[in-house]
Design a protein around this motif. Sequence first.
Motif, mmCIF file in Angstrom:
data_model
loop_
_atom_site.group_PDB
_atom_site.id
_atom_site.type_symbol
_atom_site.label_atom_id
_atom_site.label_comp_id
_atom_site.label_asym_id
_atom_site.label_seq_id
_atom_site.Cartn_x
_atom_site.Cartn_y
_atom_site.Cartn_z
ATOM 1 N N PRO A 187 0.937 -1.158 0.117
ATOM 2 C CA PRO A 187 -0.081 0.204 0.051
ATOM 3 C C PRO A 187 0.846 1.302 -0.172
ATOM 4 O O PRO A 187 1.940 1.278 0.365
ATOM 5 N N THR A 188 0.033 2.438 -0.492
ATOM 6 C CA THR A 188 0.998 3.430 -0.443
ATOM 7 C C THR A 188 1.613 3.906 0.707
ATOM 8 O O THR A 188 2.882 4.394 0.476
ATOM 9 N N PHE A 189 1.174 3.948 1.924
ATOM 10 C CA PHE A 189 1.746 4.405 3.151
ATOM 11 C C PHE A 189 3.049 3.504 3.406
ATOM 12 O O PHE A 189 3.704 3.835 4.611
ATOM 13 N N SER A 190 3.047 2.252 2.901
ATOM 14 C CA SER A 190 4.091 1.340 3.155
ATOM 15 C C SER A 190 5.572 1.997 2.549
ATOM 16 O O SER A 190 6.539 1.584 2.805
ATOM 17 N N TYR A 191 5.338 2.579 1.194
ATOM 18 C CA TYR A 191 6.710 3.006 0.510
ATOM 19 C C TYR A 191 6.555 4.385 0.288
ATOM 20 O O TYR A 191 7.880 4.787 -0.222
ATOM 21 N N ILE A 192 5.870 5.172 0.315
ATOM 22 C CA ILE A 192 5.953 6.585 0.277
ATOM 23 C C ILE A 192 7.141 7.059 1.116
ATOM 24 O O ILE A 192 7.005 6.885 2.198
ATOM 25 N N GLY A 193 7.922 7.909 0.529
ATOM 26 C CA GLY A 193 9.179 8.452 1.385
ATOM 27 C C GLY A 193 10.205 7.417 1.722
ATOM 28 O O GLY A 193 11.301 7.673 2.283
ATOM 29 N N LYS A 194 10.284 6.087 0.903
ATOM 30 C CA LYS A 194 11.254 5.146 1.448
ATOM 31 C C LYS A 194 12.029 4.898 0.240
ATOM 32 O O LYS A 194 13.101 4.490 0.226
ATOM 33 N N VAL A 195 11.567 5.131 -0.886
ATOM 34 C CA VAL A 195 12.159 4.974 -2.125
ATOM 35 C C VAL A 195 12.505 6.284 -2.934
ATOM 36 O O VAL A 195 11.237 6.972 -3.080
ATOM 37 N N TYR A 196 13.517 6.414 -3.280
ATOM 38 C CA TYR A 196 13.771 7.890 -4.088
ATOM 39 C C TYR A 196 13.591 7.433 -5.581
ATOM 40 O O TYR A 196 14.614 6.501 -6.089
ATOM 41 N N ILE A 197 12.949 7.837 -6.357
ATOM 42 C CA ILE A 197 12.801 7.964 -7.761
ATOM 43 C C ILE A 197 13.165 8.884 -8.592
ATOM 44 O O ILE A 197 12.627 10.000 -8.633
ATOM 45 N N ASP A 198 14.142 8.663 -9.498
ATOM 46 C CA ASP A 198 14.769 10.165 -10.164
ATOM 47 C C ASP A 198 13.736 10.615 -11.059
ATOM 48 O O ASP A 198 12.898 9.743 -11.640
ATOM 49 N N ALA A 199 13.490 11.956 -11.164
ATOM 50 C CA ALA A 199 12.629 12.572 -12.099
ATOM 51 C C ALA A 199 12.565 12.052 -13.297
ATOM 52 O O ALA A 199 11.807 12.134 -14.397
ATOM 53 N N ASP A 200 14.050 11.879 -13.779
ATOM 54 C CA ASP A 200 14.254 11.560 -15.354
ATOM 55 C C ASP A 200 13.695 10.063 -15.815
ATOM 56 O O ASP A 200 13.270 9.953 -16.844
ATOM 57 N N VAL A 201 13.485 9.265 -14.719
ATOM 58 C CA VAL A 201 12.801 8.079 -14.864
ATOM 59 C C VAL A 201 11.287 8.274 -15.053
ATOM 60 O O VAL A 201 10.599 7.689 -16.132
ATOM 61 N N ILE A 202 10.566 9.220 -14.451
ATOM 62 C CA ILE A 202 9.242 9.462 -14.697
ATOM 63 C C ILE A 202 9.061 10.103 -15.955
ATOM 64 O O ILE A 202 8.024 9.885 -16.885
ATOM 65 N N LYS A 203 10.012 10.914 -16.281
ATOM 66 C CA LYS A 203 9.871 11.663 -17.628
ATOM 67 C C LYS A 203 10.138 10.634 -18.789
ATOM 68 O O LYS A 203 9.577 10.718 -19.870
ATOM 69 N N GLN A 204 10.996 9.787 -18.749
ATOM 70 C CA GLN A 204 11.244 8.669 -19.747
ATOM 71 C C GLN A 204 10.082 7.877 -19.949
ATOM 72 O O GLN A 204 9.612 7.667 -21.005
ATOM 73 N N ILE A 205 9.187 7.583 -18.732
ATOM 74 C CA ILE A 205 7.782 7.014 -19.089
ATOM 75 C C ILE A 205 6.885 7.798 -19.801
ATOM 76 O O ILE A 205 6.471 7.419 -20.731
ATOM 77 N N ILE A 206 6.831 9.036 -19.250
ATOM 78 C CA ILE A 206 5.907 9.905 -20.027
ATOM 79 C C ILE A 206 6.240 10.197 -21.514
ATOM 80 O O ILE A 206 5.284 9.986 -22.357
ATOM 81 N N GLU A 207 7.548 10.278 -21.848
ATOM 82 C CA GLU A 207 7.755 10.232 -23.188
ATOM 83 C C GLU A 207 7.453 9.310 -24.002
ATOM 84 O O GLU A 207 6.760 9.485 -25.213
ATOM 85 N N TYR A 208 8.007 8.133 -23.315
ATOM 86 C CA TYR A 208 7.619 6.818 -24.445
ATOM 87 C C TYR A 208 6.196 6.414 -24.493
ATOM 88 O O TYR A 208 5.677 6.504 -25.736
ATOM 89 N N GLU A 209 5.135 6.993 -23.708
ATOM 90 C CA GLU A 209 3.744 6.745 -23.762
ATOM 91 C C GLU A 209 3.179 7.975 -24.556
ATOM 92 O O GLU A 209 2.475 7.550 -25.468
#
Length: 274
Positions: free
Chosen positions: A176-198
Amino acid sequence: MEVYALVGSSGTGKSYKALEFAYENDIDYIIDDGILIYRNKVLAGISAKQAKTTVEAVKRAIFYNLEHRQKVREVIEKENINKILVIGTSKKMINQIVDRLSIGKVYKFINIQDISTKYEIEIAKQSRKEGNHVIPVPAVEIKNMTSGLSINPLKRIFRKGNNINMVVLEKTIIRPTFSYIGKVYIDADVIKQIIEYEVYNFGSIDRINKINIENCNNFMNIFVSININDLEIIKKIESMQQIIKKSIERMTLVNVQKIDINIHKIKKINFLPC
Protein backbone atom coordinates in the motif's frame (compact mmCIF):
# COMPACT_ATOMS: atom_id res chain seq x y z
CA MET A 1 -24.76 -14.52 14.34
CA GLU A 2 -21.59 -16.02 15.81
CA VAL A 3 -18.77 -13.47 15.80
CA TYR A 4 -15.22 -14.87 15.83
CA ALA A 5 -12.29 -12.51 16.40
CA LEU A 6 -8.73 -13.13 15.22
CA VAL A 7 -6.34 -10.97 17.25
CA GLY A 8 -2.64 -10.25 16.81
CA SER A 9 -0.26 -7.34 16.60
CA SER A 10 0.38 -5.68 13.25
CA GLY A 11 2.39 -7.74 10.78
CA THR A 12 2.01 -11.13 12.49
CA GLY A 13 0.16 -12.78 9.59
CA LYS A 14 -3.50 -12.49 10.63
CA SER A 15 -4.81 -11.82 7.13
CA TYR A 16 -2.57 -14.56 5.76
CA LYS A 17 -4.07 -17.17 8.13
CA ALA A 18 -7.63 -15.84 8.04
CA LEU A 19 -8.82 -17.89 5.05
CA GLU A 20 -7.51 -21.17 6.47
CA PHE A 21 -9.13 -20.51 9.84
CA ALA A 22 -12.41 -19.47 8.23
CA TYR A 23 -12.43 -22.57 6.00
CA GLU A 24 -11.73 -24.90 8.92
CA ASN A 25 -14.57 -23.37 10.94
CA ASP A 26 -17.13 -22.99 8.14
CA ILE A 27 -17.02 -19.20 8.25
CA ASP A 28 -17.98 -17.58 4.95
CA TYR A 29 -17.70 -13.93 5.97
CA ILE A 30 -14.62 -11.94 7.02
CA ILE A 31 -14.17 -8.33 8.09
CA ASP A 32 -10.59 -7.23 7.53
CA ASP A 33 -9.09 -3.74 7.27
CA GLY A 34 -12.31 -1.95 6.42
CA ILE A 35 -13.85 -4.40 3.98
CA LEU A 36 -16.51 -7.10 4.19
CA ILE A 37 -15.55 -10.28 2.36
CA TYR A 38 -17.77 -13.19 1.38
CA ARG A 39 -15.60 -16.16 0.45
CA ASN A 40 -13.55 -14.78 -2.45
CA LYS A 41 -15.52 -11.62 -3.09
CA VAL A 42 -15.45 -8.12 -1.60
CA LEU A 43 -19.06 -7.20 -0.76
CA ALA A 44 -18.61 -3.75 0.74
CA GLY A 45 -16.23 -1.30 2.35
CA ILE A 46 -13.08 0.62 1.54
CA SER A 47 -9.78 -1.13 2.13
CA ALA A 48 -7.40 0.47 4.61
CA LYS A 49 -4.66 -0.56 2.20
CA GLN A 50 -5.87 2.16 -0.19
CA ALA A 51 -5.22 4.88 2.38
CA LYS A 52 -2.44 7.39 1.72
CA THR A 53 -1.39 7.65 5.38
CA THR A 54 -1.18 5.30 8.35
CA VAL A 55 -3.67 7.42 10.32
CA GLU A 56 -6.21 7.22 7.52
CA ALA A 57 -5.62 3.45 7.26
CA VAL A 58 -6.38 2.97 10.97
CA LYS A 59 -9.59 5.01 10.70
CA ARG A 60 -10.80 2.88 7.81
CA ALA A 61 -9.94 -0.35 9.61
CA ILE A 62 -12.11 0.59 12.60
CA PHE A 63 -14.93 2.06 10.46
CA TYR A 64 -14.44 5.53 11.93
CA ASN A 65 -16.22 7.23 9.02
CA LEU A 66 -20.01 7.15 9.43
CA GLU A 67 -20.80 6.72 5.71
CA HIS A 68 -18.27 3.90 5.41
CA ARG A 69 -19.67 1.95 8.35
CA GLN A 70 -23.31 2.49 7.29
CA LYS A 71 -22.70 1.05 3.83
CA VAL A 72 -21.04 -2.03 5.29
CA ARG A 73 -23.74 -2.36 7.95
CA GLU A 74 -26.48 -2.26 5.28
CA VAL A 75 -24.87 -5.13 3.37
CA ILE A 76 -24.45 -7.17 6.56
CA GLU A 77 -28.14 -6.73 7.34
CA LYS A 78 -29.09 -8.00 3.86
CA GLU A 79 -26.87 -11.07 4.09
CA ASN A 80 -27.98 -14.18 5.95
CA ILE A 81 -24.83 -14.47 8.09
CA ASN A 82 -24.44 -17.33 10.55
CA LYS A 83 -20.76 -16.85 11.30
CA ILE A 84 -18.35 -13.99 10.71
CA LEU A 85 -14.63 -13.53 11.39
CA VAL A 86 -13.40 -10.09 12.46
CA ILE A 87 -9.65 -9.39 12.26
CA GLY A 88 -7.94 -6.82 14.48
CA THR A 89 -4.77 -5.93 16.34
CA SER A 90 -6.37 -5.95 19.80
CA LYS A 91 -9.56 -6.86 21.65
CA LYS A 92 -10.28 -3.14 21.98
CA MET A 93 -10.10 -2.71 18.21
CA ILE A 94 -12.31 -5.77 17.63
CA ASN A 95 -14.92 -4.49 20.07
CA GLN A 96 -14.92 -1.07 18.32
CA ILE A 97 -15.58 -2.74 14.96
CA VAL A 98 -18.25 -5.05 16.32
CA ASP A 99 -20.01 -2.16 18.07
CA ARG A 100 -19.88 0.19 15.09
CA LEU A 101 -21.20 -2.45 12.70
CA SER A 102 -23.88 -3.58 15.19
CA ILE A 103 -23.13 -7.29 14.80
CA GLY A 104 -23.51 -8.30 18.44
CA LYS A 105 -20.99 -9.67 20.95
CA VAL A 106 -17.83 -11.61 20.20
CA TYR A 107 -18.52 -15.33 20.49
CA LYS A 108 -14.85 -16.36 20.57
CA PHE A 109 -11.45 -14.65 20.55
CA ILE A 110 -8.57 -16.40 18.79
CA ASN A 111 -4.99 -15.24 19.15
CA ILE A 112 -2.68 -15.48 16.13
CA GLN A 113 -0.26 -17.51 18.30
CA ASP A 114 -2.97 -20.17 18.61
CA ILE A 115 -3.06 -20.87 14.87
CA SER A 116 0.44 -19.91 13.69
CA THR A 117 3.86 -21.20 14.63
CA LYS A 118 6.62 -18.89 15.88
CA TYR A 119 8.41 -19.42 12.58
CA GLU A 120 5.34 -18.41 10.55
CA ILE A 121 4.91 -15.27 12.65
CA GLU A 122 8.58 -14.30 12.21
CA ILE A 123 8.30 -14.77 8.43
CA ALA A 124 5.18 -12.58 8.43
CA LYS A 125 6.96 -9.87 10.45
CA GLN A 126 9.89 -9.86 8.04
CA SER A 127 7.53 -9.57 5.08
CA ARG A 128 5.80 -6.60 6.74
CA LYS A 129 9.16 -4.87 7.26
CA GLU A 130 9.52 -5.02 3.48
CA GLY A 131 6.18 -3.22 3.13
CA ASN A 132 4.08 -6.24 2.16
CA HIS A 133 0.48 -6.70 3.31
CA VAL A 134 -1.96 -9.56 2.65
CA ILE A 135 -5.64 -9.22 1.76
CA PRO A 136 -7.63 -12.50 1.92
CA VAL A 137 -9.28 -12.15 -1.51
CA PRO A 138 -8.14 -12.92 -5.10
CA ALA A 139 -6.04 -10.40 -7.02
CA VAL A 140 -8.87 -9.76 -9.48
CA GLU A 141 -10.95 -8.33 -6.62
CA ILE A 142 -8.11 -6.06 -5.53
CA LYS A 143 -7.54 -4.74 -9.05
CA ASN A 144 -11.16 -3.65 -9.15
CA MET A 145 -10.83 -1.55 -6.01
CA THR A 146 -7.29 -0.17 -5.97
CA SER A 147 -4.97 1.96 -8.03
CA GLY A 148 -1.23 2.43 -7.94
CA LEU A 149 -0.47 -0.60 -5.76
CA SER A 150 1.96 -3.46 -6.26
CA ILE A 151 -0.25 -6.55 -6.51
CA ASN A 152 0.86 -10.19 -6.40
CA PRO A 153 -1.55 -13.15 -6.25
CA LEU A 154 -0.87 -15.92 -3.75
CA LYS A 155 -2.55 -19.33 -4.03
CA ARG A 156 -2.44 -22.14 -1.49
CA ILE A 157 -3.96 -25.61 -1.71
CA PHE A 158 -5.70 -26.48 1.53
CA ARG A 159 -7.43 -29.54 2.99
CA LYS A 160 -9.82 -29.48 5.94
CA GLY A 161 -9.16 -32.21 8.49
CA ASN A 162 -9.22 -35.68 6.95
CA ASN A 163 -11.31 -34.52 4.01
CA ILE A 164 -9.88 -35.88 0.76
CA ASN A 165 -11.20 -32.87 -1.15
CA MET A 166 -8.77 -30.00 -1.53
CA VAL A 167 -9.57 -26.34 -2.16
CA VAL A 168 -7.46 -23.51 -3.52
CA LEU A 169 -7.49 -20.48 -1.22
CA GLU A 170 -6.36 -17.35 -3.06
CA LYS A 171 -4.98 -14.27 -1.33
CA THR A 172 -3.21 -11.17 -2.55
CA ILE A 173 0.06 -9.58 -1.42
CA ILE A 174 0.10 -5.82 -1.91
CA ARG A 175 2.30 -2.85 -1.03
CA PRO A 176 0.00 0.00 0.00
CA THR A 177 0.87 3.66 -0.48
CA PHE A 178 1.69 4.31 3.18
CA SER A 179 4.24 1.46 3.14
CA TYR A 180 6.51 2.82 0.47
CA ILE A 181 6.01 6.59 0.24
CA GLY A 182 9.14 8.33 1.46
CA LYS A 183 11.31 5.19 1.51
CA VAL A 184 12.22 4.93 -2.15
CA TYR A 185 13.82 7.68 -4.20
CA ILE A 186 12.84 7.72 -7.87
CA ASP A 187 14.76 10.05 -10.16
CA ALA A 188 12.53 12.53 -12.02
CA ASP A 189 14.25 11.50 -15.26
CA VAL A 190 12.73 8.04 -14.87
CA ILE A 191 9.24 9.51 -14.68
CA LYS A 192 9.96 11.74 -17.68
CA GLN A 193 11.17 8.78 -19.74
CA ILE A 194 7.94 6.89 -19.01
CA ILE A 195 5.88 9.93 -20.03
CA GLU A 196 7.87 10.49 -23.23
CA TYR A 197 7.51 6.85 -24.21
CA GLU A 198 3.73 6.82 -23.75
CA VAL A 199 3.15 10.22 -25.40
CA TYR A 200 5.16 9.44 -28.53
CA ASN A 201 3.40 6.06 -28.79
CA PHE A 202 0.25 7.94 -29.74
CA GLY A 203 1.83 9.27 -32.91
CA SER A 204 1.00 12.68 -34.44
CA ILE A 205 3.16 14.31 -31.76
CA ASP A 206 5.61 16.81 -33.24
CA ARG A 207 7.54 17.26 -29.99
CA ILE A 208 7.34 17.36 -26.21
CA ASN A 209 8.29 20.85 -25.07
CA LYS A 210 8.32 20.48 -21.32
CA ILE A 211 7.52 18.03 -18.53
CA ASN A 212 7.08 19.36 -14.99
CA ILE A 213 6.66 17.02 -12.02
CA GLU A 214 5.36 18.26 -8.68
CA ASN A 215 5.81 16.04 -5.62
CA CYS A 216 3.08 16.42 -2.99
CA ASN A 217 3.93 14.00 -0.16
CA ASN A 218 1.73 11.04 -1.05
CA PHE A 219 1.23 11.71 -4.76
CA MET A 220 2.51 13.66 -7.74
CA ASN A 221 1.07 16.15 -10.20
CA ILE A 222 2.34 16.20 -13.78
CA PHE A 223 2.28 18.92 -16.44
CA VAL A 224 3.14 18.10 -20.07
CA SER A 225 3.41 20.62 -22.93
CA ILE A 226 3.30 19.22 -26.47
CA ASN A 227 3.21 20.30 -30.11
CA ILE A 228 1.01 18.26 -32.44
CA ASN A 229 0.78 17.83 -36.20
CA ASP A 230 -2.67 16.27 -36.41
CA LEU A 231 -5.91 17.70 -34.98
CA GLU A 232 -7.26 14.16 -34.44
CA ILE A 233 -4.89 13.70 -31.49
CA ILE A 234 -7.01 16.16 -29.49
CA LYS A 235 -9.70 13.48 -29.23
CA LYS A 236 -7.15 11.14 -27.64
CA ILE A 237 -5.86 13.44 -24.89
CA GLU A 238 -8.02 11.88 -22.16
CA SER A 239 -6.85 8.41 -23.15
CA MET A 240 -3.26 9.67 -23.10
CA GLN A 241 -3.71 10.94 -19.54
CA GLN A 242 -5.07 7.60 -18.34
CA ILE A 243 -2.30 5.58 -19.99
CA ILE A 244 0.44 7.80 -18.54
CA LYS A 245 -1.11 7.54 -15.09
CA LYS A 246 -1.38 3.74 -15.22
CA SER A 247 2.16 3.31 -16.53
CA ILE A 248 3.73 5.50 -13.86
CA GLU A 249 1.78 3.89 -11.02
CA ARG A 250 2.53 0.39 -12.30
CA MET A 251 6.26 0.96 -12.79
CA THR A 252 7.05 3.20 -9.80
CA LEU A 253 4.26 2.52 -7.25
CA VAL A 254 3.82 6.29 -6.84
CA ASN A 255 0.25 7.61 -6.95
CA VAL A 256 -0.51 10.18 -9.65
CA GLN A 257 -3.20 12.69 -8.69
CA LYS A 258 -3.32 14.90 -11.76
CA ILE A 259 -1.95 15.01 -15.32
CA ASP A 260 -2.36 18.24 -17.30
CA ILE A 261 -1.57 18.05 -21.01
CA ASN A 262 -1.25 21.39 -22.75
CA ILE A 263 -1.18 21.62 -26.55
CA HIS A 264 1.22 24.51 -27.06
CA LYS A 265 1.33 24.56 -30.85
CA ILE A 266 -0.30 22.90 -33.83
CA LYS A 267 2.29 22.37 -36.53
CA LYS A 268 1.35 23.97 -39.84
CA ILE A 269 -0.67 21.51 -41.91
CA ASN A 270 -0.49 21.74 -45.69
CA PHE A 271 -3.94 21.16 -47.20
CA LEU A 272 -4.20 19.89 -50.78
CA PRO A 273 -6.15 22.18 -53.13
CA CYS A 274 -9.64 21.05 -54.07
